[in-house]
Scaffold this active site. Structure first.
Site, PDB file in Angstrom:
ATOM      1  N   ASP A   6      54.360  38.272  48.264  1.00 20.68           N
ATOM      2  CA  ASP A   6      54.215  37.110  47.383  1.00 20.68           C
ATOM      3  C   ASP A   6      55.602  36.618  46.957  1.00 20.68           C
ATOM      4  O   ASP A   6      55.896  35.416  46.996  1.00 20.68           O
ATOM      5  CB  ASP A   6      53.358  37.508  46.171  1.00 20.68           C
ATOM      6  CG  ASP A   6      53.273  36.399  45.142  1.00 20.68           C
ATOM      7  OD1 ASP A   6      52.571  35.416  45.405  1.00 20.68           O
ATOM      8  OD2 ASP A   6      53.929  36.518  44.089  1.00 20.68           O
ATOM      9  N   LYS A  51      57.801  32.843  47.804  1.00 19.58           N
ATOM     10  CA  LYS A  51      58.479  31.998  46.810  1.00 19.58           C
ATOM     11  C   LYS A  51      59.972  31.904  47.121  1.00 19.58           C
ATOM     12  O   LYS A  51      60.587  30.847  47.001  1.00 19.58           O
ATOM     13  CB  LYS A  51      58.242  32.557  45.408  1.00 19.58           C
ATOM     14  CG  LYS A  51      56.765  32.514  45.020  1.00 19.58           C
ATOM     15  CD  LYS A  51      56.478  33.377  43.814  1.00 19.58           C
ATOM     16  CE  LYS A  51      55.006  33.440  43.502  1.00 19.58           C
ATOM     17  NZ  LYS A  51      54.662  34.485  42.519  1.00 19.58           N
ATOM     18  N   VAL A  68      43.231  27.852  38.223  1.00 17.47           N
ATOM     19  CA  VAL A  68      44.173  26.751  37.971  1.00 17.47           C
ATOM     20  C   VAL A  68      43.448  25.397  37.967  1.00 17.47           C
ATOM     21  O   VAL A  68      43.658  24.583  37.062  1.00 17.47           O
ATOM     22  CB  VAL A  68      45.307  26.740  39.032  1.00 17.47           C
ATOM     23  CG1 VAL A  68      46.322  25.660  38.700  1.00 17.47           C
ATOM     24  CG2 VAL A  68      45.995  28.109  39.109  1.00 17.47           C
ATOM     25  N   GLY A  71      43.413  42.391  34.816  1.00 16.85           N
ATOM     26  CA  GLY A  71      43.385  41.145  35.587  1.00 16.85           C
ATOM     27  C   GLY A  71      44.764  40.677  36.022  1.00 16.85           C
ATOM     28  O   GLY A  71      44.930  39.562  36.510  1.00 16.85           O
TER      29      GLY A  71
HETATM   30  N1  LIG Z   1      46.261  31.804  39.359  1.00 15.08           N
HETATM   31  C1  LIG Z   1      47.562  31.683  39.121  1.00 15.08           C
HETATM   32  O1  LIG Z   1      48.071  32.203  38.122  1.00 15.08           O
HETATM   33  C2  LIG Z   1      48.441  30.937  40.085  1.00 15.08           C
HETATM   34  C3  LIG Z   1      49.829  30.832  39.819  1.00 15.08           C
HETATM   35  C4  LIG Z   1      50.623  30.087  40.695  1.00 15.08           C
HETATM   36  C5  LIG Z   1      50.067  29.511  41.809  1.00 15.08           C
HETATM   37  N2  LIG Z   1      48.730  29.673  42.065  1.00 15.08           N
HETATM   38  C6  LIG Z   1      48.177  29.055  43.272  1.00 15.08           C
HETATM   39  O2  LIG Z   1      47.169  28.117  42.894  1.00 15.08           O
HETATM   40  C7  LIG Z   1      46.166  28.068  43.892  1.00 15.08           C
HETATM   41  C8  LIG Z   1      44.804  28.300  43.246  1.00 15.08           C
HETATM   42  O3  LIG Z   1      44.811  29.575  42.628  1.00 15.08           O
HETATM   43  P1  LIG Z   1      43.609  30.062  41.674  1.00 15.08           P
HETATM   44  O4  LIG Z   1      44.082  31.297  41.023  1.00 15.08           O
HETATM   45  O5  LIG Z   1      43.141  28.935  40.842  1.00 15.08           O
HETATM   46  O6  LIG Z   1      42.499  30.433  42.787  1.00 15.08           O
HETATM   47  P2  LIG Z   1      40.946  30.755  42.542  1.00 15.08           P
HETATM   48  O7  LIG Z   1      40.670  31.033  41.112  1.00 15.08           O
HETATM   49  O8  LIG Z   1      40.579  31.741  43.583  1.00 15.08           O
HETATM   50  O9  LIG Z   1      40.256  29.353  42.904  1.00 15.08           O
HETATM   51  C9  LIG Z   1      40.120  28.853  44.197  1.00 15.08           C
HETATM   52  C10 LIG Z   1      39.177  27.672  44.185  1.00 15.08           C
HETATM   53  O10 LIG Z   1      39.089  27.149  45.502  1.00 15.08           O
HETATM   54  C11 LIG Z   1      37.713  26.922  45.810  1.00 15.08           C
HETATM   55  N3  LIG Z   1      37.528  27.049  47.258  1.00 15.08           N
HETATM   56  C12 LIG Z   1      37.775  28.124  48.033  1.00 15.08           C
HETATM   57  N4  LIG Z   1      37.479  27.848  49.318  1.00 15.08           N
HETATM   58  C13 LIG Z   1      37.030  26.582  49.325  1.00 15.08           C
HETATM   59  C14 LIG Z   1      36.540  25.731  50.339  1.00 15.08           C
HETATM   60  N5  LIG Z   1      36.471  26.125  51.604  1.00 15.08           N
HETATM   61  N6  LIG Z   1      36.149  24.497  49.991  1.00 15.08           N
HETATM   62  C15 LIG Z   1      36.201  24.082  48.708  1.00 15.08           C
HETATM   63  N7  LIG Z   1      36.672  24.827  47.706  1.00 15.08           N
HETATM   64  C16 LIG Z   1      37.072  26.073  48.014  1.00 15.08           C
HETATM   65  C17 LIG Z   1      36.937  27.964  45.048  1.00 15.08           C
HETATM   66  O11 LIG Z   1      35.611  27.542  44.874  1.00 15.08           O
HETATM   67  P3  LIG Z   1      34.526  28.388  44.022  1.00 15.08           P
HETATM   68  O12 LIG Z   1      35.024  28.399  42.610  1.00 15.08           O
HETATM   69  O13 LIG Z   1      33.275  27.624  44.159  1.00 15.08           O
HETATM   70  O14 LIG Z   1      34.507  29.741  44.643  1.00 15.08           O
HETATM   71  C18 LIG Z   1      37.746  28.031  43.736  1.00 15.08           C
HETATM   72  O15 LIG Z   1      37.271  27.058  42.843  1.00 15.08           O
HETATM   73  C19 LIG Z   1      46.566  29.119  44.947  1.00 15.08           C
HETATM   74  O16 LIG Z   1      47.285  28.489  45.987  1.00 15.08           O
HETATM   75  C20 LIG Z   1      47.477  30.048  44.178  1.00 15.08           C
HETATM   76  O17 LIG Z   1      48.408  30.718  45.002  1.00 15.08           O
HETATM   77  C21 LIG Z   1      47.910  30.369  41.218  1.00 15.08           C
END
Ligand SMILES: NC(=O)c1ccc[n+]([C@@H]2O[C@H](COP(=O)([O-])OP(=O)(O)OC[C@H]3O[C@@H](n4cnc5c(N)ncnc54)[C@H](OP(=O)(O)O)[C@@H]3O)[C@@H](O)[C@H]2O)c1
Length: 443
Positions: free
Chosen positions: A208, A212, A20, A194
């Site tokens: 999950d 919500k 995201v 995925g």
């Molecule tokens: N993906 C979806 O479709 C979706 C939908 C609705 C809501 N969300 C919500 O959006 C949020 C992000 O989701 P995502 O899918 O984008 O997650 P993701 O792809 O796992 O990305 C997480 C990011 O956080 C960074 N991170 C993790 N620990 C960290 C730390 N200690 N310090 C600094 N950065 C850190 C990671 O860094 P690195 O890249 O360097 O590892 C990565 O860039 C979550 O709360 C999720 O529930 C996601």
């Protein structure tokens, strides 16, 4: 917080550059001119944080300050708005969001786990410091349900909210229905594509959806967020027999999150549900999400669309950023947090509705008659009793050797009566293992 004025660029710090976060930064960089025309001011990403500095994320980081520590980013003087896209209910996500709000700095997050667990406390911090807190993307990804509840339906009285809030489960149930394949096979495909995590338990066991639902229930009913008060049952026990019988009887099976008012309090539940095939929600398939809101004046509103994925979720994050850039002010949970009522749980045993019950009956004379007689004694009226060779549940799906699958559909009755009757049937020794119980929702 820096004095921005109405037309000064809004400096944005983004913590988390994953699916995201990186998509959001790409959109902000690509659509900068269009957004500036809409808002009369520029949105500029001035700082970011993630774990790995070296990973290529397809974004231009030339003029962006890098932080290893999201809390330091949240407190930095170089930003006016903090976006949290790390994830997780505690740890750096909580610490950084809290730090920004305490400074009176607006925050946008997509983090349902954080909101479900700490939403009320964070709303209080935001109100005390005068900061805005946006979380449109935390429920159903790209569907603007939070804005609809906080603003569009701000004056409405909501009686029930229900919906499909997990794309992984909906994908699996849809394929089981369309292709006649098992839960295990569909899950494997969902992982390969995925749509499901390597450890899918959080999704398929319903947690999950529960996060919500807890957020939605607070916005709908003006109560505190109470994720631990939700009845949660997942889809891991659903078999082809269940899918086939549901279809034969004019239903489809969906994992629904449902919250409704009752005279005794608020009922919140997540479970596989038999929904009439003619209902709008029955037609929401694949990875799509949908949320239905039943209100006093609008009757029923159904919002459907993509519930996850980088671009839809980033689009909801962006919608919160636009609101903050325009100066829109709304209490995070729709009403000031001191006006939220304590959560009062309606006892599940008082839940009333029809039930689908699948039992493994021992293949011995008298088993079926004993089951039917226990139902009769409890006053449960049966709509159907089904036993067919093609509905036999396999050993892999929990059916035992020497047993026959028996499916009962009840007319409306009470959860307590169903539970007590199933316990009595088990005590008679004519069944093996746990029954599969699926509630029928009147829609
Ligand atoms: N993906 C979806 O479709 C979706 C939908 C609705 C809501 N969300 C919500 O959006 C949020 C992000 O989701 P995502 O899918 O984008 O997650 P993701 O792809 O796992 O990305 C997480 C990011 O956080 C960074 N991170 C993790 N620990 C960290 C730390 N200690 N310090 C600094 N950065 C850190 C990671 O860094 P690195 O890249 O360097 O590892 C990565 O860039 C979550 O709360 C999720 O529930 C996601």
């Amino acid at each position: 917080m820096a004095e921005t004025g109405d037309t000064a660029p809004l400096r944005i710090g983004v913590a988390g550059l994953g699916n995201v976060g990186a998509t959001l930064v790409r959109i902000l960089q690509k659509d900068g001119d269009i957004l500036a025309r809409k808002l009369g001011r520029r949105l500029v990403v001035t700082a970011v944080a993630a774990r790995s500095r070296s990973r290529d994320r397809g974004i231009d980081t030339a003029d962006i300050t890098w932080f290893d520590d999201p809390v330091a980013l949240a407190k930095s003087d170089g930003i006016d708005l903090f976006v949290e896209l790390i994830g997780g209910e505690d740890g750096p996500a909580l610490a950084s969001v809290k730090a920004a709000l305490e400074l009176g700095r607006p925050v946008v997050t997509a983090n349902k786990a954080l909101l479900a667990r700490h939403g009320v406390a964070l709303a209080r911090v935001a109100e005390e410091s005068g900061a805005q807190l946006g979380f449109e993307a935390a429920v159903a990804g790209g569907i603007p349900v939070i804005k609809t509840l906080r603003e569009g339906l701000g004056s409405a009285r909501i009686a029930r909210v229900y919906g499909i809030m997990n794309g992984t489960c909906n994908y699996i149930l849809t394929r089981m229905g369309n292709e006649g394949i098992s839960f295990a096979e569909c899950l494997k495909d969902a992982q390969a594509l995925g749509y499901a995590e390597a450890d899918p338990s959080f999704d398929v066991e319903g947690y999950d959806t529960a996060h919500k639902l807890a957020i939605l229930a607070s916005l709908c009913f003006g109560c505190e967020i109470a994720p631990d008060e939700i009845l949660v049952e997942g889809i891991t026990g659903i078999t082809q027999a269940d899918i086939k019988v549901a279809a034969d009887l004019g239903y489809r099976i969906k994992l629904l999150g449902i919250a409704q008012r009752s005279p005794e309090g608020i009922e919140q539940r997540v479970h596989p549900t038999l929904v009439p095939r003619s209902s709008a929600i029955a037609g929401v398939d694949g990875v799509l999400n949908a949320i239905a809101l039943e209100t006093d004046h609008v009757h029923e509103l159904l919002l459907a669309g993509p519930g996850a994925g980088g671009p839809p979720t980033a689009s909801s994050v962006l919608s919160d950023i636009l609101d903050i850039a325009r100066g829109t002010r709304v209490p995070p949970l729709g009403v000031p947090s001191h006006e939220l009522t304590p959560y009062r749980r309606a006892p599940m045993r008082a839940h009333e509705g029809g039930y689908y019950i699948r039992l493994n009956a021992k293949d011995v004379p008298g088993a079926l008659a004993a089951i039917a007689s226990r139902m009769g004694e409890s006053g449960i009226s049966l709509e159907s009793v089904i036993q067919r060779p093609d509905l036999q549940v396999t050993a892999e799906e929990g059916g035992g050797a020497g047993t026959r699958t028996v499916i009962l559909l009840t007319h409306s009755t009470f959860e307590a009566v169903v539970r007590e009757t199933i316990a009595r049937i088990a005590g008679d020794g004519f069944t093996v293992g746990e029954p599969q119980l699926i509630r029928i929702e009147a829609l």
